[in-house]
Write an enzyme that holds these catalytic residues in place. Structure first.
Site, PDB file in Angstrom:
ATOM      1  N   CYS B 158      88.068 -26.002   0.289  1.00 17.10           N
ATOM      2  CA  CYS B 158      87.167 -26.137   1.436  1.00 17.10           C
ATOM      3  C   CYS B 158      85.867 -26.868   1.110  1.00 17.10           C
ATOM      4  CB  CYS B 158      86.864 -24.759   2.002  1.00 17.10           C
ATOM      5  SG  CYS B 158      88.375 -23.842   2.308  1.00 17.10           S
ATOM      6  N   HIS B 297      78.015 -23.313   5.604  1.00 18.81           N
ATOM      7  CA  HIS B 297      79.472 -23.317   5.441  1.00 18.81           C
ATOM      8  C   HIS B 297      80.079 -22.406   6.512  1.00 18.81           C
ATOM      9  CE1 HIS B 297      83.313 -23.824   3.583  1.00 18.81           C
ATOM     10  NE2 HIS B 297      83.459 -22.526   3.371  1.00 18.81           N
ATOM     11  N   GLU B 308      76.644 -15.904   2.376  1.00 17.64           N
ATOM     12  CA  GLU B 308      75.851 -17.139   2.506  1.00 17.64           C
ATOM     13  C   GLU B 308      74.436 -16.814   3.010  1.00 17.64           C
ATOM     14  OE1 GLU B 308      77.608 -20.214   4.934  1.00 17.64           O
ATOM     15  OE2 GLU B 308      76.220 -21.748   4.168  1.00 17.64           O
ATOM     16  N   LYS B 329      81.355 -24.996  12.431  1.00 22.03           N
ATOM     17  CA  LYS B 329      82.677 -24.361  12.568  1.00 22.03           C
ATOM     18  C   LYS B 329      82.782 -23.445  13.786  1.00 22.03           C
ATOM     19  CE  LYS B 329      83.687 -24.564   7.616  1.00 22.03           C
ATOM     20  NZ  LYS B 329      82.379 -25.088   7.151  1.00 22.03           N
ATOM     21  N   HIS B 334      87.589 -24.203  11.048  1.00 24.99           N
ATOM     22  CA  HIS B 334      87.427 -24.604   9.651  1.00 24.99           C
ATOM     23  C   HIS B 334      88.377 -25.761   9.334  1.00 24.99           C
ATOM     24  CE1 HIS B 334      86.577 -24.673   5.554  1.00 24.99           C
ATOM     25  NE2 HIS B 334      86.881 -23.447   5.176  1.00 24.99           N
ATOM     26  N   PHE B 393      87.765 -22.114  -2.010  1.00 31.33           N
ATOM     27  CA  PHE B 393      88.632 -21.359  -2.909  1.00 31.33           C
ATOM     28  C   PHE B 393      88.574 -22.020  -4.291  1.00 31.33           C
ATOM     29  CE2 PHE B 393      91.965 -19.403   0.231  1.00 31.33           C
ATOM     30  CZ  PHE B 393      90.965 -18.617   0.780  1.00 31.33           C
TER      31      PHE B 393
END
Lengths: 89, 405
Positions: B158, B297, B308, B329, B334, B393
Site C-alpha cells: 500500500c 494514509h 496514524e 480514501k 483504498h 503491509f
C-alpha cells in the site's frame, strides 16, 4: 462446416486480429509478415484460434512452418476432417 | 536542486481526469458502490471503488488491449493525461526520461484468470507473463511515450506509490534522469484479492447495502477498508529546466522519508510511521510546525486510523491540533499501490487552490481520533507545506513533502 465456409470464417477471424490492413485484401496467400503479425502476435493468434475453432495446434513441427493464412486454414480443415470419423462412431 | 511537479494525470472511481477527480473530492463525492465486475454476492465484502465507465478501446488498439492487464491500461490512461498536461518533453534526451511506478499487485487480474484456466487444464494465454509482471505498466508507459531512460517499478504493497515517487525524487537528485514519470497504479477489485483481504478481516463488511458510507476514516463504526482501483501519475522535472521550456509548475517535491517497522508483516507501528514522517521533514529541511496539511494514509480500519493519529500527535505535539488532516480514501476507498499517487495529487491540488478536500462520512469521530480531519466539508486554508502518508503491509512507511512552488 465445408472448406469454403471455414476458410471465410478463418479469414474473418484473422482480419479482426490485424491492424492497418484492409480486410478485403486478406486471402489464403496473405503472409503473416504482410499482415504485420510478429512472432508473438502469431502465438496469440493461434491461442485465440484454438478457442474459436475448437482445435489444438499441438503439431509443433507443422506450426513452426506456418507462413500464411492458408497454412492455418489447411491445418484446421485437416484436423477437423480427421476428427469427424471419431465423432460419428 | 529544486524538483517540481509539472504534469498530473488521474483515473479513479470519482473522476477520469485531474479536474473531475478534484471537483468530486472537494465535494466529498463517494465512488464506492456494489461490485459489478464480478459476482460478489458470495463475499462478505461486496463493495468497491470501481472505475465503472473505463473503456480501453477509447485509446488502445485491440492488439494493445490483448497484451495489457487492466492495471497497465489504467496507468497508460493516467500517464497520457500527465504527459499531455506537462507539455512537450522533446527538449530532453529520450535516454534521460525515466519512469518510476508503484504497484502492489501488478497484473493480478491476468494472473487470476490464467491460473483459473490452468487449474481447469486449459491452455494459458501467451501474454500471461508480460501482462502479469509488476513492471508491465512502467514498460508500456515508456514504450508509448518513447521514455528511454531508467525504468523502475516499486512494489511495497500500500505504500508502493509513495516509495516510487520518492525513488523518482532520488533519481532526479542523483542526476540519473532529467524528468521522471512517476506515481502508482492498482486494479485488483477481483475475487481472489477480495477473498484474501477478507480472510485477514481487513475489509469493510457491514455496509454492503450502504456502500457510500462504508469508507469512513476516523469515524465511529468503521469496520475495515474498501477496495479501490485507479492510477495517479506525476511528471517530475528540475525547476530550472522546467522554467526554461515554459512548463507550468504545480508544486515542489521537497522531501521523502521511508522506514520499515521490522516488527509485523501486517500490523501498523506508530514508531515506524513517526520515523518516516520525521525523515521526510528532515529531508525537506523544514521544522515540523511548518506543516499545514497531511493527506493521511487513513484506510478506515479500526486500528490503523488510531495509530496514524497517535503518530501525528506524538511527532507534532500541540501543532498536531493546528494542522489539517484529511483522507482521500473516504471517497475512493483504498487503491493499494496507487493510493499515495492519488493522495499526492489531492495534496498538490490543495497547495495550488487553497482548498483542502474533506474526509467524508465523518459525522461522529472516534474519541481516539481527535484531530482536525476536515469533516464532510472542504476547508479553505492557505497552505504552503503538506505531507502525504502511505503505510503498507510489510511494515513499510513512506512520507512525501510537497510545498508551493
Amino acid at each position: 462446416m465445408n472448406t469454403e465456409n471455414l476458410e471465410e470464417k478463418i479469414i474473418q477471424f484473422i482480419a479482426s486480429k490485424v491492424e492497418d490492413v484492409d480486410p478485403a485484401t486478406i486471402d489464403r496467400s496473405s503472409t503473416f509478415e504482410t499482415l504485420g503479425l510478429d512472432s508473438m502476435d502469431r502465438v496469440q493468434l493461434l491461442f485465440d484460434a484454438e478457442e474459436i475453432f475448437d482445435v489444438t495446434f499441438d503439431d509443433d513441427e507443422a506450426v513452426k512452418k506456418f507462413t500464411c493464412v492458408g497454412d492455418i486454414v489447411d491445418y484446421i480443415s485437416k484436423t477437423q476432417s480427421e476428427e469427424k470419423p471419431a465423432e460419428e462412431e | 536542486m529544486r524538483i517540481v511537479v509539472t504534469g498530473m494525470g488521474v483515473i479513479s472511481s470519482i473522476g477520469t481526469s485531474v479536474e473531475q477527480f478534484w471537483h468530486s473530492a472537494v465535494n466529498g463525492k463517494s465512488g464506492i458502490s456494489k461490485i459489478t465486475c464480478f459476482d460478489a454476492s458470495g463475499h462478505r465484502s461486496q463493495i468497491a471503488g470501481e472505475i465503472a465507465d473505463f473503456d480501453p478501446k477509447s485509446f488502445l488498439s485491440n492488439k494493445q488491449i490483448e497484451q495489457t492487464d487492466r492495471f497497465t491500461q489504467l496507468a497508460l490512461f493516467a500517464a497520457n493525461e500527465a504527459l499531455n498536461d506537462c507539455g512537450d518533453l522533446g527538449s530532453y534526451n529520450a535516454h534521460r526520461l525515466a519512469v518510476c511506478l508503484g504497484s502492489g499487485m501488478g497484473g493480478f487480474s491476468t494472473f487470476e484468470s490464467s491460473a483459473s484456466r490452468k487449474l481447469q487444464n486449459k491452455s494459458v494465454p501467451p501474454f500471461t507473463v508480460p501482462r502479469t509482471m509488476a513492471n508491465s505498466a512502467a514498460a508500456w508507459i515508456a514504450t508509448q511515450h518513447a521514455l528511454k531512460g531508467v525504468n523502475l517499478t516499486c512494489s511495497t504493497a500500500c505504500s508502493s506509490a509513495a516509495n516510487a515517487i520518492g525513488m523518482a525524487l532520488d533519481l532526479m537528485r542523483t542526476g540519473k534522469a532529467d524528468a521522471v514519470v512517476t506515481g502508482g497504479v492498482e486494479a485488483c477489485v477481483l475475487p481472489l484479492t477480495i477473498s484474501g483481504f477478507e480472510a485477514l478481516h481487513a475489509l469493510s463488511t457491514g455496509f454492503n447495502d450502504d456502500p457510500e458510507h462504508a469508507s469512513r476514516p476516523f469515524s465511529t463504526g468503521r469496520d475495515g477498508f474498501v477496495m479501490g482501483e485507479g492510477a495517479g501519475i506525476l511528471v517530475l522535472e528540475n525547476e530550472e529546466a522546467a522554467i526554461k521550456r515554459g512548463a507550468t509548475i504545480y508544486a515542489q517535491l521537497t522531501g521523502y522519508g521511508c522506514t520499515c517497522d521490522a516488527a509485523h508483516i501486517v500490523a501498523p507501528d506508530m514508531d515506524g510511521q513517526i520515523a518516516a514522517m520525521q525523515a521526510a521533514i528532515n529531508d525537506a529541511n523544514i521544522a515540523p510546525n511548518a506543516v499545514d496539511y497531511i493527506n493521511a494514509h487513513a484506510t478506515s480500519t479500526p486500528l490503523g486510523d488510531v495509530v496514524e493519529t497517535n503518530a501525528i500527535k506524538q511527532l507534532f505535539g500541540d501543532h498536531a491540533y493546528k494542522l489539517a488532516v484529511s483522507a482521500t480514501k473516504s471517497m475512493i476507498g483504498h487503491t493499494i499501490g496507487a493510493s499515495a499517487a492519488l493522495g499526492s495529487i489531492a495534496t498538490i491540488k490543495a497547495l495550488q487552490t487553497g482548498t483542502i478536500h474533506p474526509t467524508a462520512n465523518l459525522n461522529e469521530p472516534d474519541p481516539e481520533c481527535d484531530l482536525d480531519y476536515v469533516p464532510n466539508k472542504a476547508q479553505q486554508r492557505k497552505i504552503k507545506t503538506a505531507l502525504c502518508n502511505a503505510f503498507g503491509f510489510g511494515g513499510n512507511n513512506a512520507t512525501l513533502v510537497y510545498t508551493t512552488p
